[in-house]
Motif scaffolding. Structure first.
Motif, PDB file in Angstrom:
ATOM      1  N   ASP A  14       0.815  -1.056   0.056  1.00  0.00           N
ATOM      2  CA  ASP A  14      -0.155   0.041  -0.080  1.00  0.00           C
ATOM      3  C   ASP A  14       0.779   1.134   0.073  1.00  0.00           C
ATOM      4  OD1 ASP A  14      -1.680   2.144   0.600  1.00  0.00           O
ATOM      5  OD2 ASP A  14      -3.054   0.968   1.974  1.00  0.00           O
ATOM      6  N   ASP A  15       1.140   1.819  -1.139  1.00  0.00           N
ATOM      7  CA  ASP A  15       1.840   2.885  -1.308  1.00  0.00           C
ATOM      8  C   ASP A  15       1.695   4.039  -0.246  1.00  0.00           C
ATOM      9  OD1 ASP A  15       3.343   1.706  -3.302  1.00  0.00           O
ATOM     10  OD2 ASP A  15       2.397   3.019  -4.739  1.00  0.00           O
ATOM     11  N   GLU A  16       0.341   4.401   0.006  1.00  0.00           N
ATOM     12  CA  GLU A  16      -0.129   5.411   1.000  1.00  0.00           C
ATOM     13  C   GLU A  16       0.372   4.825   2.544  1.00  0.00           C
ATOM     14  OE1 GLU A  16      -4.211   7.316   2.776  1.00  0.00           O
ATOM     15  OE2 GLU A  16      -4.353   6.367   0.648  1.00  0.00           O
ATOM     16  N   ALA A  17       0.380   3.721   2.654  1.00  0.00           N
ATOM     17  CA  ALA A  17       0.500   3.034   4.113  1.00  0.00           C
ATOM     18  C   ALA A  17       2.081   3.414   4.191  1.00  0.00           C
ATOM     19  CB  ALA A  17       0.259   1.551   4.351  1.00  0.00           C
ATOM     20  N   HIS A  18       2.976   2.942   3.167  1.00  0.00           N
ATOM     21  CA  HIS A  18       4.321   3.103   3.175  1.00  0.00           C
ATOM     22  C   HIS A  18       4.494   4.476   3.432  1.00  0.00           C
ATOM     23  CE1 HIS A  18       8.486   2.361   1.528  1.00  0.00           C
ATOM     24  NE2 HIS A  18       8.256   3.553   1.216  1.00  0.00           N
ATOM     25  N   GLU A  19       4.118   5.669   2.713  1.00  0.00           N
ATOM     26  CA  GLU A  19       4.250   6.823   2.982  1.00  0.00           C
ATOM     27  C   GLU A  19       4.043   7.331   4.142  1.00  0.00           C
ATOM     28  OE1 GLU A  19       2.614  11.095   1.196  1.00  0.00           O
ATOM     29  OE2 GLU A  19       2.637   9.323  -0.341  1.00  0.00           O
ATOM     30  N   VAL A  20       2.546   6.946   4.722  1.00  0.00           N
ATOM     31  CA  VAL A  20       2.415   7.386   5.984  1.00  0.00           C
ATOM     32  C   VAL A  20       3.447   6.898   7.135  1.00  0.00           C
ATOM     33  CG1 VAL A  20       0.607   7.101   8.029  1.00  0.00           C
ATOM     34  CG2 VAL A  20      -0.058   7.653   5.569  1.00  0.00           C
ATOM     35  N   LEU A  21       3.753   5.569   6.941  1.00  0.00           N
ATOM     36  CA  LEU A  21       4.570   5.181   8.006  1.00  0.00           C
ATOM     37  C   LEU A  21       5.962   5.742   7.785  1.00  0.00           C
ATOM     38  CD1 LEU A  21       5.394   2.781   9.965  1.00  0.00           C
ATOM     39  CD2 LEU A  21       6.091   1.522   8.314  1.00  0.00           C
ATOM     40  N   THR A  22       6.504   5.997   6.671  1.00  0.00           N
ATOM     41  CA  THR A  22       7.661   6.658   6.410  1.00  0.00           C
ATOM     42  C   THR A  22       7.837   8.088   7.394  1.00  0.00           C
ATOM     43  OG1 THR A  22       8.138   5.643   4.511  1.00  0.00           O
ATOM     44  CG2 THR A  22       9.443   7.531   4.841  1.00  0.00           C
ATOM     45  N   LYS A  23       6.705   8.677   6.850  1.00  0.00           N
ATOM     46  CA  LYS A  23       6.622  10.348   7.707  1.00  0.00           C
ATOM     47  C   LYS A  23       6.426   9.991   9.131  1.00  0.00           C
ATOM     48  CE  LYS A  23       4.918  12.435   3.397  1.00  0.00           C
ATOM     49  NZ  LYS A  23       3.554  13.301   2.762  1.00  0.00           N
ATOM     50  N   ALA A  24       5.651   9.085   9.774  1.00  0.00           N
ATOM     51  CA  ALA A  24       5.349   9.016  10.975  1.00  0.00           C
ATOM     52  C   ALA A  24       6.583   8.621  11.803  1.00  0.00           C
ATOM     53  CB  ALA A  24       4.304   8.162  11.289  1.00  0.00           C
ATOM     54  N   VAL A  25       7.246   7.575  11.328  1.00  0.00           N
ATOM     55  CA  VAL A  25       8.669   7.118  11.756  1.00  0.00           C
ATOM     56  C   VAL A  25       9.698   8.308  11.801  1.00  0.00           C
ATOM     57  CG1 VAL A  25      10.450   5.615  11.882  1.00  0.00           C
ATOM     58  CG2 VAL A  25       8.108   4.879  11.453  1.00  0.00           C
ATOM     59  N   ALA A  26       9.746   9.151  10.904  1.00  0.00           N
ATOM     60  CA  ALA A  26      10.723  10.030  10.642  1.00  0.00           C
ATOM     61  C   ALA A  26      10.205  11.244  11.547  1.00  0.00           C
ATOM     62  CB  ALA A  26      10.776  10.672   9.380  1.00  0.00           C
ATOM     63  N   ALA A  27       9.039  11.348  11.811  1.00  0.00           N
ATOM     64  CA  ALA A  27       8.779  12.679  12.851  1.00  0.00           C
ATOM     65  C   ALA A  27       8.748  11.990  14.426  1.00  0.00           C
ATOM     66  CB  ALA A  27       7.215  13.069  12.522  1.00  0.00           C
ATOM     67  N   ALA A  28       8.666  10.760  14.665  1.00  0.00           N
ATOM     68  CA  ALA A  28       8.670  10.428  16.094  1.00  0.00           C
ATOM     69  C   ALA A  28      10.033  11.118  16.958  1.00  0.00           C
ATOM     70  CB  ALA A  28       8.746   8.853  15.878  1.00  0.00           C
ATOM     71  N   LYS A  29       9.461  11.443  18.016  1.00  0.00           N
ATOM     72  CA  LYS A  29      10.350  12.022  18.761  1.00  0.00           C
ATOM     73  C   LYS A  29      11.634  11.075  19.479  1.00  0.00           C
ATOM     74  CE  LYS A  29       7.861  16.328  19.551  1.00  0.00           C
ATOM     75  NZ  LYS A  29       6.849  17.097  20.302  1.00  0.00           N
ATOM     76  N   VAL A  30      10.868   9.882  19.783  1.00  0.00           N
ATOM     77  CA  VAL A  30      11.654   8.650  20.429  1.00  0.00           C
ATOM     78  C   VAL A  30      11.981   7.844  19.312  1.00  0.00           C
ATOM     79  CG1 VAL A  30      11.150   6.700  21.987  1.00  0.00           C
ATOM     80  CG2 VAL A  30      10.190   9.159  22.490  1.00  0.00           C
ATOM     81  N   LEU A  70       4.767   2.124  18.866  1.00  0.00           N
ATOM     82  CA  LEU A  70       6.150   1.784  19.302  1.00  0.00           C
ATOM     83  C   LEU A  70       5.854   0.641  20.233  1.00  0.00           C
ATOM     84  CD1 LEU A  70       9.323   1.516  19.326  1.00  0.00           C
ATOM     85  CD2 LEU A  70       9.291   3.542  20.558  1.00  0.00           C
ATOM     86  N   SER A  71       6.307  -0.566  19.616  1.00  0.00           N
ATOM     87  CA  SER A  71       5.863  -1.804  20.478  1.00  0.00           C
ATOM     88  C   SER A  71       7.084  -2.539  20.947  1.00  0.00           C
ATOM     89  CB  SER A  71       4.882  -2.795  19.740  1.00  0.00           C
ATOM     90  OG  SER A  71       4.784  -3.925  20.228  1.00  0.00           O
ATOM     91  N   VAL A  72       7.435  -3.005  21.942  1.00  0.00           N
ATOM     92  CA  VAL A  72       8.426  -3.707  22.490  1.00  0.00           C
ATOM     93  C   VAL A  72       8.132  -4.810  23.214  1.00  0.00           C
ATOM     94  CG1 VAL A  72      10.523  -3.592  23.761  1.00  0.00           C
ATOM     95  CG2 VAL A  72       9.996  -1.700  22.737  1.00  0.00           C
ATOM     96  N   TYR A  73       8.710  -6.263  22.786  1.00  0.00           N
ATOM     97  CA  TYR A  73       8.304  -7.461  23.612  1.00  0.00           C
ATOM     98  C   TYR A  73       9.403  -7.601  24.577  1.00  0.00           C
ATOM     99  CZ  TYR A  73       4.976  -9.443  19.924  1.00  0.00           C
ATOM    100  OH  TYR A  73       3.955  -9.665  19.555  1.00  0.00           O
ATOM    101  N   TYR A 113       5.559   7.291  21.503  1.00  0.00           N
ATOM    102  CA  TYR A 113       6.744   7.559  20.677  1.00  0.00           C
ATOM    103  C   TYR A 113       7.003   9.140  20.738  1.00  0.00           C
ATOM    104  CZ  TYR A 113       2.889   8.916  17.503  1.00  0.00           C
ATOM    105  OH  TYR A 113       1.932   9.447  17.098  1.00  0.00           O
ATOM    106  N   THR A 114       6.384   9.731  21.482  1.00  0.00           N
ATOM    107  CA  THR A 114       6.758  11.396  21.818  1.00  0.00           C
ATOM    108  C   THR A 114       7.131  11.594  23.108  1.00  0.00           C
ATOM    109  OG1 THR A 114       4.511  11.863  22.802  1.00  0.00           O
ATOM    110  CG2 THR A 114       4.701  12.030  20.466  1.00  0.00           C
ATOM    111  N   THR A 115       7.004  10.780  24.211  1.00  0.00           N
ATOM    112  CA  THR A 115       7.551  11.062  25.469  1.00  0.00           C
ATOM    113  C   THR A 115       8.489   9.817  25.995  1.00  0.00           C
ATOM    114  OG1 THR A 115       5.673   9.748  26.760  1.00  0.00           O
ATOM    115  CG2 THR A 115       5.385  12.072  26.203  1.00  0.00           C
ATOM    116  N   GLY A 116       8.621   8.771  25.445  1.00  0.00           N
ATOM    117  CA  GLY A 116       9.066   7.384  25.799  1.00  0.00           C
ATOM    118  C   GLY A 116       8.616   6.907  26.967  1.00  0.00           C
ATOM    119  N   LYS A 117       7.651   7.056  27.364  1.00  0.00           N
ATOM    120  CA  LYS A 117       7.120   6.124  28.506  1.00  0.00           C
ATOM    121  C   LYS A 117       6.279   5.216  27.885  1.00  0.00           C
ATOM    122  CE  LYS A 117       7.028  10.516  31.309  1.00  0.00           C
ATOM    123  NZ  LYS A 117       7.594  10.624  32.497  1.00  0.00           N
TER     124      LYS A 117
END
Length: 191
Positions: A47-63, A92-95, A109-113
Motif C-alpha cells: 500500500d503506497d499510501e501506508a508506506h508513505e504514512v509510515l515513513t513520515k510517522a517514523v521520521a517525525a517520532a520524537k523517540v 512503538l511496540s517492544v516485546y 513515541y513522543t515521551t518515551g514512557k
C-alpha cells in the motif's frame, strides 16, 4: 549471501500484500514475523499510501526505537521492538521477557514512557516471543546496543524494527532501517 538472508530480502520485496491476505485489511504495517525455527521475515503491506504514512510517522517520532527498548527494560529484557501503523496510527511496540514470561509494551513515541503492558500468553505472538527469547538468551550484546551500532554505521537512518534470531546457531539482530524514504535490512551480530 546465505539462504536466510536471501529469503529475508526476497520476502521483504515479494510479500507486499501478505498482511491483507491474512485478514489485516485496513491494518497497514511493516512488521517482523518469526516462524517455528526462529527465522525472521520482514513483512509489509502493499500500500503506497501506508508506506508513505509510515515513513513520515517514523521520521517525525520524537523517540527512537532504541529509546523505546530502554524504556521497556522496567518490564523485562527487551527481545524485539518495532514501529508499526495500527489503523493509520503509529505505535512503538517492544516485546520483553522476564522470569519465563513475555509481555508487549507500548511506548509513547513522543515521551518515551511505557503507556500499556499486555501479557503475551498464546498464539503466534507467543511463538515469536519464544523464538526471539531463545536468540537473546545466547546474545552477549543487548538488542539496543546492536541497533545503536547499525544506526551509527548507516548515517541518517532510523531503526524501524529490530528482531533477533539464530543464524547457524549464532544470535543476530535483523534491523529494518529507514534511510530517507527507503527501507534497508541489516543483520547485526549479537555476540
Amino acid at each position: 549471501m546465505d539462504l536466510g538472508t536471501i529469503r529475508r530480502k526476497m520476502m521483504f520485496a515479494a510479500v507486499f500484500g501478505f498482511a491483507s491476505m491474512v485478514g489485516f485489511a485496513g491494518h497497514a504495517s511493516i512488521f517482523a514475523r518469526g516462524d517455528e525455527d526462529g527465522e525472521i521475515t520482514i513483512v509489509a503491506q502493499d500500500d503506497d499510501e501506508a508506506h508513505e504514512v509510515l515513513t513520515k510517522a517514523v521520521a517525525a517520532a520524537k523517540v527512537s526505537l532504541q529509546q523505546g527498548l530502554m524504556a521497556s527494560e522496567q518490564e523485562g529484557r527487551p527481545i524485539s521492538g518495532k514501529f508499526e501503523l495500527n489503523e493509520e496510527k503509529l505505535q512503538l511496540s517492544v516485546y520483553t521477557a522476564k522470569d519465563g514470561k513475555f509481555s508487549e509494551e507500548l511506548v509513547d513515541y513522543t515521551t518515551g514512557k511505557v503507556v500499556k503492558v499486555e501479557a503475551i500468553t498464546n498464539g503466534d505472538d507467543l511463538a515469536v516471543a519464544n523464538a526471539q527469547n531463545a536468540a537473546m538468551s545466547k546474545a552477549r550484546t543487548s538488542l539496543k546496543d546492536a541497533v545503536d551500532k547499525v544506526v551509527r554505521e548507516a548515517a541518517g537512518s532510523r531503526a524501524v524494527i529490530a528482531a533477533p534470531s539464530l543464524k547457524n546457531g549464532h544470535p543476530i539482530a535483523t534491523v529494518l532501517l529507514l534511510i530517507g524514504e527507503q527501507f534497508k535490512i541489516v543483520d547485526q551480530s549479537l555476540e
